[in-house]
Design an enzyme around this catalytic site. Sequence first.
Site, PDB file in Angstrom:
ATOM      1  N   HIS A  14     -56.039  17.096  42.753  1.00  0.00           N
ATOM      2  CA  HIS A  14     -56.984  16.015  43.021  1.00  0.00           C
ATOM      3  C   HIS A  14     -56.250  14.751  43.465  1.00  0.00           C
ATOM      4  CE1 HIS A  14     -59.536  12.542  41.428  1.00  0.00           C
ATOM      5  NE2 HIS A  14     -60.220  13.031  42.447  1.00  0.00           N
ATOM      6  N   SER A  15     -56.692  14.164  44.568  1.00  0.00           N
ATOM      7  CA  SER A  15     -56.226  12.854  45.002  1.00  0.00           C
ATOM      8  C   SER A  15     -54.706  12.828  45.203  1.00  0.00           C
ATOM      9  CB  SER A  15     -56.700  11.802  43.996  1.00  0.00           C
ATOM     10  OG  SER A  15     -56.540  10.496  44.507  1.00  0.00           O
ATOM     11  N   TYR A  16     -53.997  11.975  44.468  1.00  0.00           N
ATOM     12  CA  TYR A  16     -52.527  11.902  44.553  1.00  0.00           C
ATOM     13  C   TYR A  16     -51.886  13.272  44.377  1.00  0.00           C
ATOM     14  CZ  TYR A  16     -48.049  11.814  42.061  1.00  0.00           C
ATOM     15  OH  TYR A  16     -46.788  12.108  41.599  1.00  0.00           O
TER      16      TYR A  16
END
Length: 235
Positions: free
Chosen positions: A76-78
Amino acid sequence: MTDFVLVHGAWHGAWSWKRVLPALWSAGHRAFAVSLSGVGERRLALSPAITLDTHIEDALAVIEAEELRGAVLVGHSYAGMVITGVADRLKDARALSHLVYLDAVVPLPGESWSSGHSPQTKAQRREAIARHGALPPADPAVYGLSGEDHVWVARRQTPQPGGVYDSPLGFDPQRVARWPRSFIDCTSPALATIDGSRQRVRSEPGWNVIEIATGHDAMVSAPDELLGALLALVP
């Protein structure tokens, strides 16, 4: 039965998958939520020495310790940076079956988490790291969260280790492309810092793009829709 390995994004922790894990278990699968060094459940380990390499090793350790085969690896994300590094360094290709970038960073070789950010965002975050040694949590409102969801995430978020922000990731794109890759695009509201990745996966061949009409923290705001998208990827 399929194994899932879930890697949280910046400022989050394994806790952020709380609404998804039980549903995966109930569907007959195994799921492991990785806790990255220095955040979430491991916030007491926060240190300037933590880099992107540290987090890649955290995720690799779970895959290797559990001796997984055919796992779906979700970042997720980063953590798009993290799972890309894992895919490059993993010695046994049989350990995984699919890479899933959940509204995540999709890097090119040599890029860092900061590479896709605007000059203003880079300056602000680097200043915060210089002042605090870490990145203070973002307001969950930018993830499209409100009400109790906003309160819960704001309460649980912890500072992100500053050493991961400009850590470059060297990798072999062909090694990463050993597995099918999906990008789950959270479109409402769309987080601006992920715009570069959204464009990249639509311009490069080999990507499966799935849209969910929710904000950046889909595992919080739309767990059922996210679950459906993940289960649809099971071989």
